[in-house]
Design an enzyme around this catalytic site. Structure first.
Site, PDB file in Angstrom:
ATOM      1  N   GLU A 188       0.794  -1.232   0.000  1.00  0.00           N
ATOM      2  CA  GLU A 188       0.000   0.000   0.000  1.00  0.00           C
ATOM      3  C   GLU A 188       0.828   1.285   0.000  1.00  0.00           C
ATOM      4  O   GLU A 188       0.690   2.120   0.892  1.00  0.00           O
ATOM      5  CB  GLU A 188      -0.956   0.001   1.205  1.00  0.00           C
ATOM      6  CG  GLU A 188      -2.031  -1.075   1.149  1.00  0.00           C
ATOM      7  CD  GLU A 188      -3.195  -0.741   0.231  1.00  0.00           C
ATOM      8  OE1 GLU A 188      -3.154   0.326  -0.424  1.00  0.00           O
ATOM      9  OE2 GLU A 188      -4.127  -1.552   0.159  1.00  0.00           O
TER      10      GLU A 188
ATOM     11  N   GLU B  23      -4.109 -10.655  -0.357  1.00  0.00           N
ATOM     12  CA  GLU B  23      -5.005 -10.583   0.805  1.00  0.00           C
ATOM     13  C   GLU B  23      -6.393 -10.931   0.313  1.00  0.00           C
ATOM     14  O   GLU B  23      -6.803 -10.458  -0.754  1.00  0.00           O
ATOM     15  CB  GLU B  23      -5.045  -9.164   1.399  1.00  0.00           C
ATOM     16  CG  GLU B  23      -3.748  -8.754   2.052  1.00  0.00           C
ATOM     17  CD  GLU B  23      -3.765  -7.314   2.591  1.00  0.00           C
ATOM     18  OE1 GLU B  23      -4.849  -6.784   2.899  1.00  0.00           O
ATOM     19  OE2 GLU B  23      -2.670  -6.731   2.687  1.00  0.00           O
TER      20      GLU B  23
END
Ligand code: IPT
Length: 984
Positions: free
Chosen positions: A425, A501
């Site tokens: 991220e 994820e």
């Protein structure tokens, strides 16, 4: 790589803290393998002073003569905010934020309130410490920025919390006693690169040691150990200083550094973690290595190891200990891996930083695939539209490259590491591209991973998060939406795909795992994924009367926090498996067992990527209504990876199966470890399959009794009702209800939905207000053989309602039968939380037995692990202690259940099945509580007998409940039998 900046005395204070430089005075990163050169651990008690900020530092604390005898002592390694949290919390408290930085975003500046720890200790250089060579001071991890002095002389400073740093201390050490002083700042420019979703904690949290480096020793090694699956031979080449020899006694290898040996080997895989002990030696140093031969490649659009496609059954693992934060013992690391392997997990993404290096040694030894991820996340810039994101600012380039190099150099010799990940991220930016380029150059033998490289321009595998099932299926077919750039599109479409994820394991759930797994197994491109995440990061606390509980964001009074979003793991903070992990274990089981009763066969499909089934033993078990009938072993011929075998039922099974059945008959076949392994004992069950051999038993219903009405009550068989048609007792057992109930304490997946109005808010909204429905009786009619009670459920202010008609009948079996006809009125645009009955019964009926799905909780989309059988539990053990209280504990497909105690029994019989919860508190209590220890047992038990429940989904982060598991509000009816006795 740019060079490492030399130390200079003015590099501490604000200038140092806010410098984007990764450090000064440091040695070049290296693998630092286990060596026979002397090592002195500096772990243990250090003198410690906590300072409020840079204005509060201790002048001269680094001087050898400084008197720190009045200071506290603090263990190294540890995290200072984790100390004495139930007491004085002398060094501040943990703070949890997910995306937000806990300080104003003004890079590279950090707050004046910058908690700082001053550490000091003395140590005695052992008399035999060599006088030649160099001596290095090594820090495995310091959060977040630190400067180091030896005997009062500044050696340098460093940033990069979850990465090692080494300084050359040679010239400043003396024989005998020495002083080392370290100043650690909580906030630094580095904090902008460390915005991982976790608690903000500080200190020297990984080991510290002093290493002797002999002259002519082995500064670094780089093992290249490939495996050619066509020839069965390994190729070993070790980069090491000139003149070094490499020996692998077991393989008869004795070569010079740089030479290549090709020999027949057993390859390393996560399923067969075969390691060979090796030594690299010069005249002055020997280092020990454990070598695994394996080759990772992207071929034909698929990720392969040793020529075979692998399927990642993974978890994202943060380092967490409920008492010590991110300081983990080796035992805890081993325990994590054992629990993973026992639950069929075969892969770890080290989210979002390199783990303690000893964890990777264990991964090599125990066998898991690892995506090693760099200590890098700048997620907080998302909240300001990624303005000033360090990932694209050249000022930060060196810091990015430095982090990658320190990870790759440290971990490059681990066979378990099959991919390098740039971080998490940080969106996109040139600095990330530079990291990828450097990595490919340094280690071309491992693919590079990074999820935010949306068009996979510089990564070798396409990776996404939380993709819904339907989109995943399109990706599986390589029919995903196009990239803007056609060149990128073509390349990305040719890459393998993983979900780095998925399935957010927050609270009850995640739902939909089976459906994901089915896609991974159907489409070769989809190579599995990593559940978010392994462990709830709850902080262990105790109430004043000694009861344990786990804190989450906000429990320390943090002004800015993200609540219980930090508790989203497959294991609870104390590492007990949650129902989500048991579900995952079943969904990812390595062999699939299918029973064909017609053909009297069992088929075993081997889903391992490499292992045959020789390490498994198969067993069968026949049960009638859950009572054992017969059992035995099943001979399944050894089946190769990817193959399937069909075995005939053994004679004993065929014979037992042909006997008349007493009740509902089920055959269970299970696969167990044949012998002890590093992670599980012989007998451990890894997979199972079940099939019914007889139809469910019809319930006996005798002739119906007539209701008898007196002045103030109605009697129907064993049941007594009040004048308003409410059941008050059955066979002498007093009760309240049953009455229709649709409320459940919202789950995390019902509650949290980023940017969208969550389901729980809609349920609570004024139009529905399902959490405060009122029951109104419209009519009570005693007919010839039934009592009919007509009601309407609606909330104050709401224009929707549910019509509920209760039809009570009593048969000669002393059982009463209740059919509820349900008819929603008005506009229903959302699913119901649940649909069922609720009743309150005496507290002593706290022993529960049932025949149906179990042993654990299960819901519409989390039911793979529920097998049909007979189960017993106390009411207390039926509860799942989610860190944030919510709906839990429902048992699925229950044919019948009894609650007993105090010499009495209350029985429930399905028509054909129901879902059951029994609690010492109400759904409203669960809804109200913020932590499990706040739940107070009431004077009665609350039983939910449900026709259906809305699924769990993964909407706390990701897709919601798939359509097939939603509980639509529509007209329906369901029936249940109740008796003051056991059995059918
Ligand atoms: C995703 C993060 O990568 C992970 O660290 C964690 O925060 C997870 O969410 C939720 O628990 S990012 C999210 C915006 C999809």
């Amino acid at each position: 790589m740019t060079g490492f900046v030399p130390a200079s005395a003015d590099r501490f204070g604000t200038a140092f803290v806010e410098s984007v430089d990764p450090g000064s005075g440091r040695l070049a990163p290296r693998a630092a393998p286990e060596t026979d050169a002397p090592v002195l651990s500096l772990d243990g008690d250090w003198r410690f002073r906590w300072c409020a900020g840079l204005h509060d530092l201790t002048d001269g604390f680094e001087a050898p003569g400084f008197d720190a005898s009045a200071w506290d002592t603090l263990a190294v390694p540890s995290m200072w905010q984790m100390h004495d949290l139930d007491g004085a919390a002398p060094y501040g408290k943990p703070q949890y934020t997910n995306i937000s930085y806990p300080f104003p975003v003004d890079p590279p500046r950090v707050p004046d309130a910058n908690p700082t720890g001053e550490y000091r200790r003395t140590f005695t250089l052992p008399a035999e410490w060599p006088a030649t060579g160099r001596t290095v001071l090594r820090f495995e991890g310091v959060d977040s920025a630190f400067a180091v002095w030896v005997n009062g002389v500044l050696l340098g400073d460093g940033k990069g919390s979850r990465l090692p740093t080494e300084f050359d201390a040679t010239d400043h050490l003396r024989a005998g006693e020495n002083t080392v002083a370290v100043r650690v700042h909580q906030w630094s420019a580095g904090s902008y690169l460390e915005d991982q979703d976790m608690w903000w904690l500080s200190g020297i949290f990984r080991p510290v040691s002093l290493l002797h480096r002999p002259e002519g020793g082995i500064e670094d090694v780089f093992v290249h150990a490939d495996y050619d699956h066509r020839t069965g031979r390994g190729a070993l080449r070790v980069e090491a200083p000139e003149g070094a020899r490499v020996t692998v006694p077991e393989l008869g290898i004795d070569i010079a550094a740089g030479e290549t040996a090709r020999v027949a080997v057993e390859p390393w895989t996560a399923e067969t973690p075969r390691l060979y002990d090796a030594e690299v030696a010069t005249a002055t140093e020997r280092v020990r290595l454990r070598i695994g031969f394996r080759t990772v490649a992207v071929e034909d659009g698929v990720l392969k190891v040793n020529g075979r496609r692998i399927l990642l059954r993974g978890v994202n693992r943060h380092e967490w200990d409920p008492d010590d934060g991110r300081t983990l013992s080796v035992e805890t690391m081993r325990r994590d891996l054992e629990v993973m392997k026992r639950h069929n997990v075969n892969a770890v993404r080290t989210s979002h930083y390199p783990p303690d290096r000893r964890f990777l040694d264990l991964c090599d030894e125990i066998g898991v695939w690892v995506i090693d991820e760099c200590d890098l996340e700048t997620h907080g810039f998302d909240l300001s539209s990624w303005r000033d994101n360090p990932a694209k600012d050249p000022v930060w380039r060196e810091a990015f490259l430095d982090r990658m190099a320190r990870m790759v150099e440290r971990d490059k010799n681990h066979p378990s590491v099959i991919m390098w990940s740039l971080g998490n991220e940080c969106r996109e930016g040139e600095n990330l591209e530079a990291m990828a380029a450097w990595t490919k150059d340094r280690d071309p033998a491992r693919p590079v991973h990074y999820e935010c490289d949306l068009e996979a321009r510089y990564t070798d595998i396409w990776s996404r998060m939380y993709v819904p099932h339907d989109e995943l299926e399109r990706i599986g077919r390589r029919e995903e939406d196009r990239c803007e750039d056609p060149v990128n599109d073509e390349r990305r479409r040719s890459l393998p795909f993983i979900l780095c994820e998925y399935a957010h394991a927050m609270g009850n759930g995640p739902g939909g795992l089976s459906d994901y797994q089915a896609l991974f197994e159907r489409y070769p491109r989809l190579q599995g994924g990593f559940i978010w995440e392994w462990i709830d990061h709850g902080v262990r606390r105790r109430t004043e009367d000694g009861r344990e509980w786990f804190a989450y964001g906000g429990d320390f009074g943090e002004p800015l926090h993200d609540g219980n979003f930090v508790a989203d793991g497959l294991v609870f903070p104390d590492r007990t498996p949650s129902p989500g992990l048991l579900e995952y274990k079943k969904v990812i089981e390595p062999v699939k067992i299918r029973i064909d009763p017609e053909a009297a066969t069992v088929s075993v499909a081997n889903g391992y990527d490499f292992l045959d089934t020789a390490h498994l033993r198969f067993a069968w078990r026949l049960e009638d209504d859950g009572d054992p009938v017969a059992d035995g072993v099943l001979d399944v011929p050894v089946t190769a990876a990817g193959e399937a075998t069909v075995a005939d039922w053994p004679e004993a099974l065929a014979k037992a199966a042909a006997s008349p059945s007493e009740g509902e008959r089920w055959l269970t076949v299970s696969a167990h470890l044949a012998a002890d392994t590093a992670w599980g004992e012989a007998g451990l069950e890894l997979a199972w399959g079940q099939a019914p051999l007889s139809a469910p038993q019809p319930t006996r219903r005798g002739p119906l009794a007539a209701p008898v009405q007196t002045a103030d009550r109605i009697v129907l068989g064993e049941a007594e009702f009040d004048g308003r048609g409410r059941l008050t007792s059955l066979g002498g057992i007093e009760m309240t209800g049953p009455r229709l109930d649709v409320w459940r304490a919202p789950t995390d997946n019902d509650r949290v939905a980023w940017g969208m109005l969550d389901l729980a808010s809609k349920w609570r909204g004024r139009g529905l207000a399902l959490d405060r429905l009122e029951h109104r009786t419209l009519a009570v009619e005693a007919g010839a053989d039934e009592l009919v009670v007509t009601t309407r459920l609606a909330a104050a202010g709401a224009d929707t309602a549910i019509g509920a008609v209760y039809r009570w009948r009593a048969d000669a079996s002393d059982r009463i039968w209740l059919t509820v006809e349900v008819a929603p009125e008005g506009r229903w645009e959302v699913p119901l939380p649940r649909l069922g009955l609720r009743l309150a019964v005496p507290k002593d009926l706290d022993q529960v037995e049932w025949f149906g799905g179990g042993p654990g909780e299960a819901y519409a989309d989390t039911r793979a692990a529920a097998r049909v059988g007979r189960f017993r539990s106390t009411v207390a053990d039926l509860q799942t202690p989610y860190v944030f209280p919510q709906e839990n504990g429902s048992r699925i497909d229950v044919r019948w259940a009894t609650l007993s105690g105090g010499g009495r029994t209350l029985g429930f019989l399905g028509d054909p099945t129901f879902a059951l919860t029994v609690r010492p508190w109400t759904s409203e209590d669960l809804d109200e509580a913020k932590h499990p220890h706040e739940l107070v047992e009431r004077g009665e038990l609350y039983v939910n007998v449900d026709a259906a429940l809305h699924g769990m989904g993964s909407a706390s982060c990701g897709p919601g409940v798939q359509p097939q598991y939603q509980l639509e509000a529509r007209a329906t009816a369901f029936t249940v039998g109740i008796s003051a006795a056991a059995g059918r």
